[in-house]
Write a protein that holds these residues in place. Structure first.
Motif, short mmCIF file in Angstrom:
data_model
loop_
_atom_site.label_atom_id
_atom_site.label_comp_id
_atom_site.label_asym_id
_atom_site.label_seq_id
_atom_site.Cartn_x
_atom_site.Cartn_y
_atom_site.Cartn_z
N LEU A 169 -7.78 3.94 -11.15
CA LEU A 169 -8.93 3.64 -10.29
C LEU A 169 -8.66 2.40 -9.45
O LEU A 169 -9.09 2.32 -8.29
CB LEU A 169 -10.19 3.47 -11.14
CG LEU A 169 -10.68 4.72 -11.85
CD1 LEU A 169 -11.87 4.39 -12.74
CD2 LEU A 169 -11.02 5.81 -10.86
N GLY A 170 -7.94 1.43 -9.99
CA GLY A 170 -7.58 0.24 -9.22
C GLY A 170 -6.63 0.57 -8.08
O GLY A 170 -6.76 0.03 -6.98
N MET A 171 -5.68 1.47 -8.34
CA MET A 171 -4.76 1.88 -7.27
C MET A 171 -5.50 2.63 -6.17
O MET A 171 -5.24 2.44 -4.99
CB MET A 171 -3.64 2.75 -7.84
CG MET A 171 -2.61 1.99 -8.62
SD MET A 171 -1.13 2.96 -8.95
CE MET A 171 -1.59 3.77 -10.45
N ILE A 172 -6.44 3.49 -6.57
CA ILE A 172 -7.22 4.23 -5.58
C ILE A 172 -8.07 3.28 -4.74
O ILE A 172 -8.18 3.43 -3.54
CB ILE A 172 -8.09 5.29 -6.28
CG1 ILE A 172 -7.20 6.38 -6.87
CG2 ILE A 172 -9.09 5.90 -5.31
CD1 ILE A 172 -7.92 7.34 -7.78
N LYS A 173 -8.63 2.27 -5.39
CA LYS A 173 -9.45 1.29 -4.66
C LYS A 173 -8.62 0.52 -3.65
O LYS A 173 -9.10 0.19 -2.57
CB LYS A 173 -10.09 0.33 -5.67
CG LYS A 173 -11.05 -0.63 -5.05
CD LYS A 173 -11.73 -1.47 -6.11
CE LYS A 173 -12.69 -2.45 -5.47
NZ LYS A 173 -13.34 -3.29 -6.49
N GLN A 178 0.83 -1.20 0.00
CA GLN A 178 0.00 0.00 0.00
C GLN A 178 0.87 1.25 0.00
O GLN A 178 0.51 2.26 -0.63
CB GLN A 178 -0.94 -0.01 1.20
CG GLN A 178 -1.99 -1.09 1.09
CD GLN A 178 -2.90 -1.15 2.29
OE1 GLN A 178 -2.81 -0.32 3.20
NE2 GLN A 178 -3.78 -2.12 2.31
N LYS A 179 2.01 1.22 0.66
CA LYS A 179 2.93 2.35 0.63
C LYS A 179 3.46 2.56 -0.78
O LYS A 179 3.58 3.69 -1.26
CB LYS A 179 4.09 2.12 1.60
CG LYS A 179 3.67 2.16 3.06
CD LYS A 179 4.84 1.90 3.96
CE LYS A 179 4.40 1.86 5.41
NZ LYS A 179 5.51 1.59 6.32
N ARG A 180 3.76 1.46 -1.48
CA ARG A 180 4.21 1.54 -2.87
C ARG A 180 3.13 2.13 -3.76
O ARG A 180 3.41 2.92 -4.67
CB ARG A 180 4.59 0.15 -3.38
CG ARG A 180 6.05 -0.18 -3.28
CD ARG A 180 6.42 -1.39 -4.11
NE ARG A 180 5.49 -2.49 -4.05
CZ ARG A 180 5.53 -3.48 -3.16
NH1 ARG A 180 6.46 -3.49 -2.23
NH2 ARG A 180 4.64 -4.45 -3.19
N THR A 181 1.88 1.76 -3.49
CA THR A 181 0.77 2.28 -4.28
C THR A 181 0.62 3.78 -4.07
O THR A 181 0.40 4.53 -5.03
CB THR A 181 -0.53 1.55 -3.91
OG1 THR A 181 -0.35 0.15 -4.10
CG2 THR A 181 -1.69 2.02 -4.75
#
Length: 58
Positions: A44-48, A19-22
């Motif tokens: 949108l996938g990263m935000i989700k 999640q930190k990488r995202t």
């Protein structure tokens, strides 16, 4: 494509490494920062994935 503004509202401390990488990939490195991206399926996938740490700004 339309754009979307994302704001980090919760700290990354204690979040898993993926999640930190995202957050880094989204350009969110500090709390209360706002970044603007095109509204693509990958973004949108990263935000989700980190939806509990960010909000969508109008």
């Amino acid at each position: 494509m339309p754009t979307i503004k994302v704001k980090q509202v919760k700290s990354r401390i204690g979040a898993p490494a993926d999640q930190k990488r995202t957050l880094d990939a989204l350009g969110l490195r500090k709390l209360n920062r706002v970044v603007e991206h095109e509204e693509t399926p990958s973004i949108l996938g990263m935000i989700k994935k980190v939806k509990h740490l960010v909000t969508i700004v109008k």
